[in-house]
Scaffold this motif. Structure first.
Motif, PDB file in Angstrom:
ATOM      1  N   ILE A  15      -6.559  -4.779   1.580  1.00 60.55           N
ATOM      2  CA  ILE A  15      -4.989  -5.183   1.973  1.00 60.55           C
ATOM      3  C   ILE A  15      -5.001  -5.908   3.527  1.00 60.55           C
ATOM      4  N   TYR A  16      -4.245  -6.384   3.819  1.00 56.01           N
ATOM      5  CA  TYR A  16      -4.323  -7.238   4.849  1.00 56.01           C
ATOM      6  C   TYR A  16      -2.483  -7.146   5.212  1.00 56.01           C
ATOM      7  N   ASN A  21       1.037   4.803  -5.020  1.00 55.80           N
ATOM      8  CA  ASN A  21       1.893   2.949  -4.073  1.00 55.80           C
ATOM      9  C   ASN A  21       0.614   2.979  -3.355  1.00 55.80           C
ATOM     10  N   GLN A  22      -0.667   3.200  -3.702  1.00 58.46           N
ATOM     11  CA  GLN A  22      -2.322   2.646  -3.286  1.00 58.46           C
ATOM     12  C   GLN A  22      -2.850   1.661  -4.990  1.00 58.46           C
ATOM     13  N   ILE A  23      -2.251   1.893  -5.492  1.00 58.58           N
ATOM     14  CA  ILE A  23      -2.725   0.498  -6.590  1.00 58.58           C
ATOM     15  C   ILE A  23      -1.582  -0.461  -6.275  1.00 58.58           C
ATOM     16  N   VAL A  24      -0.322  -0.082  -6.562  1.00 56.01           N
ATOM     17  CA  VAL A  24       0.737  -0.891  -5.716  1.00 56.01           C
ATOM     18  C   VAL A  24       0.451  -2.550  -4.722  1.00 56.01           C
ATOM     19  N   LEU A  25       0.286  -1.149  -3.933  1.00 57.47           N
ATOM     20  CA  LEU A  25      -0.622  -2.714  -2.744  1.00 57.47           C
ATOM     21  C   LEU A  25      -0.970  -3.675  -3.407  1.00 57.47           C
ATOM     22  N   GLN A  26      -2.323  -3.607  -4.397  1.00 58.67           N
ATOM     23  CA  GLN A  26      -3.173  -5.062  -4.471  1.00 58.67           C
ATOM     24  C   GLN A  26      -2.721  -5.485  -5.295  1.00 58.67           C
ATOM     25  N   LEU A  27      -0.773  -5.644  -5.651  1.00 51.19           N
ATOM     26  CA  LEU A  27       0.159  -6.411  -6.053  1.00 51.19           C
ATOM     27  C   LEU A  27      -0.087  -7.749  -5.276  1.00 51.19           C
ATOM     28  N   PRO A  28       0.227  -8.988  -5.190  1.00 50.44           N
ATOM     29  CA  PRO A  28       1.366  -9.739  -4.812  1.00 50.44           C
ATOM     30  C   PRO A  28       2.361  -9.324  -4.110  1.00 50.44           C
ATOM     31  N   GLY A  29       2.151 -10.117  -2.874  1.00 51.68           N
ATOM     32  CA  GLY A  29       3.687  -9.633  -1.772  1.00 51.68           C
ATOM     33  C   GLY A  29       4.201  -8.247  -1.642  1.00 51.68           C
ATOM     34  N   VAL A  30       3.489  -7.438  -2.075  1.00 56.04           N
ATOM     35  CA  VAL A  30       4.183  -5.118  -1.975  1.00 56.04           C
ATOM     36  C   VAL A  30       3.213  -5.612  -0.414  1.00 56.04           C
ATOM     37  N   VAL A  31       4.505  -4.944   0.817  1.00 56.88           N
ATOM     38  CA  VAL A  31       3.965  -4.649   1.885  1.00 56.88           C
ATOM     39  C   VAL A  31       3.653  -2.756   1.781  1.00 56.88           C
ATOM     40  N   GLN A  32       3.114  -2.685   2.971  1.00 55.74           N
ATOM     41  CA  GLN A  32       2.442  -1.347   3.449  1.00 55.74           C
ATOM     42  C   GLN A  32       3.569  -0.950   4.666  1.00 55.74           C
ATOM     43  N   THR A  61       5.403 -10.544   7.871  1.00 56.38           N
ATOM     44  CA  THR A  61       5.271 -12.262   7.238  1.00 56.38           C
ATOM     45  C   THR A  61       4.448 -12.234   7.232  1.00 56.38           C
ATOM     46  N   TYR A  62       2.805 -11.687   6.382  1.00 50.62           N
ATOM     47  CA  TYR A  62       1.757 -12.278   5.727  1.00 50.62           C
ATOM     48  C   TYR A  62       1.666 -10.805   5.390  1.00 50.62           C
ATOM     49  N   THR A  63       0.738 -11.372   4.698  1.00 46.77           N
ATOM     50  CA  THR A  63       0.676 -10.294   3.630  1.00 46.77           C
ATOM     51  C   THR A  63      -0.494 -10.471   2.223  1.00 46.77           C
ATOM     52  N   GLY A  64      -1.543  -9.645   3.002  1.00 49.76           N
ATOM     53  CA  GLY A  64      -2.606  -9.939   1.702  1.00 49.76           C
ATOM     54  C   GLY A  64      -3.211  -9.382   0.653  1.00 49.76           C
ATOM     55  N   SER A  65      -3.735  -9.112  -0.076  1.00 49.27           N
ATOM     56  CA  SER A  65      -4.331  -8.356  -0.922  1.00 49.27           C
ATOM     57  C   SER A  65      -5.656  -9.019  -1.670  1.00 49.27           C
ATOM     58  N   GLY A  66      -6.641  -7.919  -1.755  1.00 47.27           N
ATOM     59  CA  GLY A  66      -8.129  -8.946  -3.012  1.00 47.27           C
ATOM     60  C   GLY A  66      -8.695  -7.891  -3.093  1.00 47.27           C
TER      61      GLY A  66
END
Length: 726
Positions: free
Chosen positions: A647-648, A91-102, A621-626
């Motif tokens: 992750i944000y 699940n920690q890997i998937v969080l690096q994709l767009p639109g995926v919320v922790q 509302t807002y989710t980010g990763s990079g």
């Protein structure tokens, strides 16, 4: 309104990672609507077996292309470069994709849907199982995986928020590795993997064991929570045999056994909160002493036959999965804190068959077709200790005796049948129209069905630009294995009685109209790719899930109406030893009028939600990763990789003046990684820092519709690992 912080967008200038291939679909043949950043080329080999295997892999991929859906890809090279490498949870890997919320409990949400995810391994569906905390798939088995979302083609159904399709490793080099990884929170993880071939048979196996004192998110934000250990064993095997140039048979199997302690809040006294419950005169209990545990166990197997000849490619698969979830309460403590303590065991056995095919009718038309049959048997056994008594007119409970145990067992079988047909029609060399439909029917706690049309239009005005627009009608039954089987009448006259007149309507299937439009552009040879995608969804009987009571078992329920919309943006840079990426998403998800499992909810909340749209508890509302990466290829530092990720989140929902009326505080977690490979002896060492700033942040605060407990993100952790090629 919160504004996404500019420093999060600037992360690629601040952090480091290794050479990877993030972001979107890179199949052997560029398909319309997918994005193709640079991916590592496969090693060339003169072996006929290798060439045949590669051709059959490409043929299998051609059966189920994305065709206008939004597709993101992560390769094994990416996984190795992220902090933790393949020692981290999936699940920690998937969080690096767009639109995926922790979320808490190791969960994540794609485009503000609660779950509604379908996993596939080499194109074959992995049946759903009973799991809350545990991760069924280990990163060690993954060669690459795609996340498909948006307006999906007709071959994808039932679970439609996202399709996670894993392509497994397969070995040809008769080689492997042993490793040891560990560090903060008492974490230690030994593992071994090996892949090879003999004649026309290829295989890959892996095994790992994890012990960790931070098994589930901390409930109080400390780095050393009370009673939060876990022991996890995962095994995986893949074998394929090439029969001839046109045919291959393969087997995939896995097993996971995962035991979790449920973390305790610190310093709470039962006597401060209960209405006077007593067990043989005892009325108090310290929360530090609670001893609640949960066991999650699953095993799965798939066997597939792939045939590719001329215009026809077809794959036929058989699959099965067994899963078990057992919650063991602290009976005395839970009685004094909650008025009830439930020992719960749920089991689920699923078996089925799947067929998918593609027929190239002409240069302009490719027909795709398939069918699915699934048989699911679930059982539930509960023994609930409760106090006899009743509530008076002021809502106070009057205990009339010592605890009694109520047994409530049940079993049910569900069958699912699906068929689909679609046509990939090349209207012009740069314009493709993919249209079709699927029909789904299920018969279990309910019997429902739907014909679902799909259509996607994909235009490539230039070689580097792709524009797509699509519509999909979706049909998603409630997760069969999680449907509550409680007989609420049995609890009348006890401390576990639902409110007077409470209903227990069986969950419905969700029906959606889904619209998606987006574009992707690669800026020539610069290595820069930018994409933007927007979606809008209206749902009838929107499915959500919640945790109700002490057993950590999620229960599905419906909102009569649901509305979700959002937009995702992503930018990546891939050139030489550098790769940088940044993702940002905005979303809004709301539901109105709870129409099933009503007895689980507060009557005042039910009354308000009946006439008002509220935010879903997992709305963010807002989710980010990079992240950014650099891999040293030459000179004295050759073999060194430096990297980082982040992750944000602007915060999930919590109760305010109305249910789910406020958002939690926003957060940004930064992680760093370094690794060094000594090529000669085949030794690699790595050092990772998780949550570099030691930020204390809440994922959940324990309030919200269907939210059972608070959870905090991990505090700063230091981890080291060493691996040796064998």
């Amino acid at each position: 309104m919160r504004v996404f912080p500019l420093w999060a967008c600037a992360l690629p200038a601040l952090a480091f990672t290794s050479q990877t291939a993030f972001a979107q679909d890179a199949t052997a043949q560029a398909e319309p609507g997918s994005v193709q950043p640079a991916a590592p080329a496969a090693d060339a080999s003169p072996s006929t077996i290798v060439v045949t295997a590669k051709r059959l892999d490409d043929a299998r991929a051609s059966i189920q292309p994305s065709l206008g859906a939004t597709s993101y890809t992560i390769t094994n090279a990416t996984i190795q470069a992220l902090p933790g490498g393949d020692n981290q949870q999936f699940n920690q890997i998937v969080l690096q994709l767009p639109g995926v919320v922790q979320d808490g409990f190791g969960q994540f949400h794609v485009r503000d849907d609660h779950n509604n995810l379908q996993y596939r391994i080499n194109g074959t569906i992995l049946p759903e199982g009973l799991a809350v905390f545990g991760q069924t798939l280990s990163p060690r088995l993954i060669n690459s995986f795609n996340l498909l979302t948006g307006a999906l083609p007709a071959q994808y159904g039932l679970r439609t928020a996202g399709i996670i399709d894993v392509t497994t490793k397969s070995g040809f080099d008769n080689a492997g590795a042993v490793s040891l990884y560990g560090g903060s929170h008492g974490m230690i993880e030994p593992s071994v993997q090996y892949g090879g071939s003999t004649g026309s048979t290829n295989y890959f196996v892996s095994a790992d064991y994890r012990y960790d004192k931070l098994g589930i998110e901390s409930v109080d934000g400390t780095s050393t929570p009370i009673h939060d250990g876990t022991k996890q064993l995962q095994l995986f095997a893949y074998v394929d045999h090439i029969l001839d140039d046109e045919n291959r048979v393969s087997f995939v199997g896995g097993y996971a056994n995962q035991l979790f302690q449920i973390p305790d809040p610190s310093g709470l006294q039962a006597a401060d909160t209960n209405p006077g419950w007593n067990v043989n005169g005892q009325t108090d209990y310290l929360s530090n002493n609670l001893n609640e545990r949960q066991l999650e166990r699953t095993g799965f197997g798939q066997i597939a036959f792939l045939h590719d000849s001329g215009p026809l490619t077809i794959q036929t698969s058989l699959f099965a999965r067994y899963s078990l979830l057992r919650y063991t309460p602290d009976t005395l403590g839970e009685l004094l804190f909650n008025g009830q303590a439930q020992n719960a065991t749920k089991k689920d056995v699923t078996a089925g068959a799947q067929i998918d095919g593609a027929y190239r009718l002409s240069s302009a038309h490719t027909l795709r077709f398939g069918a699915l049959f699934e048989h699911d048997h679930g059982s539930s056994q509960t023994a609930t200790a409760v106090f006899p008594g009743s509530y008076d007119d002021t809502g106070n409970f009057i205990q009339t005796g010592q605890p009694i145990t109520i047994v409530d067992n049940g079993a049910k079988t569900e069958t699912t049948e699906s068929v689909y047909l679609q046509d990939e029609w090349k209207l012009l060399p740069t314009l493709t129209f993919n249209f079709g439909a699927r029909f789904d029917h299920y018969d279990g706690y309910r019997s429902e069905q739907q014909l679902s049309p799909r259509a996607n239009l994909v235009w490539q005005p230039t070689p580097g630009t792709t524009i797509h627009a699509g519509y999909a009608r979706y049909f998603s039954p409630a997760p069969f294995e999680n449907v509550a089987t409680t007989t609420i009448s049995k609890f009348a006259g006890t401390s576990a009685a639902p409110p007077s007149g409470a209903l227990d309507t069986t969950p419905f299937a969700e029906r959606q109209n889904y619209f998606d439009v987006g574009f992707q552009h690669a800026f020539g040879t610069s290595g820069v790719t930018f994409g933007l995608d927007g979606y809008y969804r209206r749902s009838h009987q929107l499915i959500d899930e919640g945790q109700f009571g002490a057993p950590i078992i999620l229960t599905p329920f419906n909102y009569r109406r649901g509305r979700i919309h959002g937009i995702e943006g992503n930018v990546s840079y891939t050139k030489g030893p550098w790769l940088a990426y940044a993702n940002f998403a905005y979303a809004k998800a709301q539901g109105k009028d709870i129409t099933s499992s009503q007895f689980d909810f507060d009557p005042a909340d039910l009354a308000y939600i009946q006439t008002h749209y509220i935010y879903l508890d997992h709305d963010q509302t807002y989710t980010g990763s990079g992240g950014i990466s650099y891999a040293f290829k030459q000179g004295p530092l050759a073999g060194l990789q430096l990297g980082g990720s982040m992750i944000y989140g602007s915060g999930l929902r919590a109760d305010g003046a109305v249910p789910n009326g406020v958002a939690l505080k926003d957060y940004a977690q930064f992680n760093l990684s370094s690794s060094y490979k000594i090529a000669g002896p085949g030794i690699q060492v790595r050092f990772d820092i998780i949550n570099v700033g030691n930020l204390k942040y809440e994922i959940r605060d324990g309030t919200g519709v269907g939210v059972g407990a608070p959870q905090y993100g991990p505090r700063r952790g230091f981890f080291v690992g060493i691996s040796k090629d064998i």
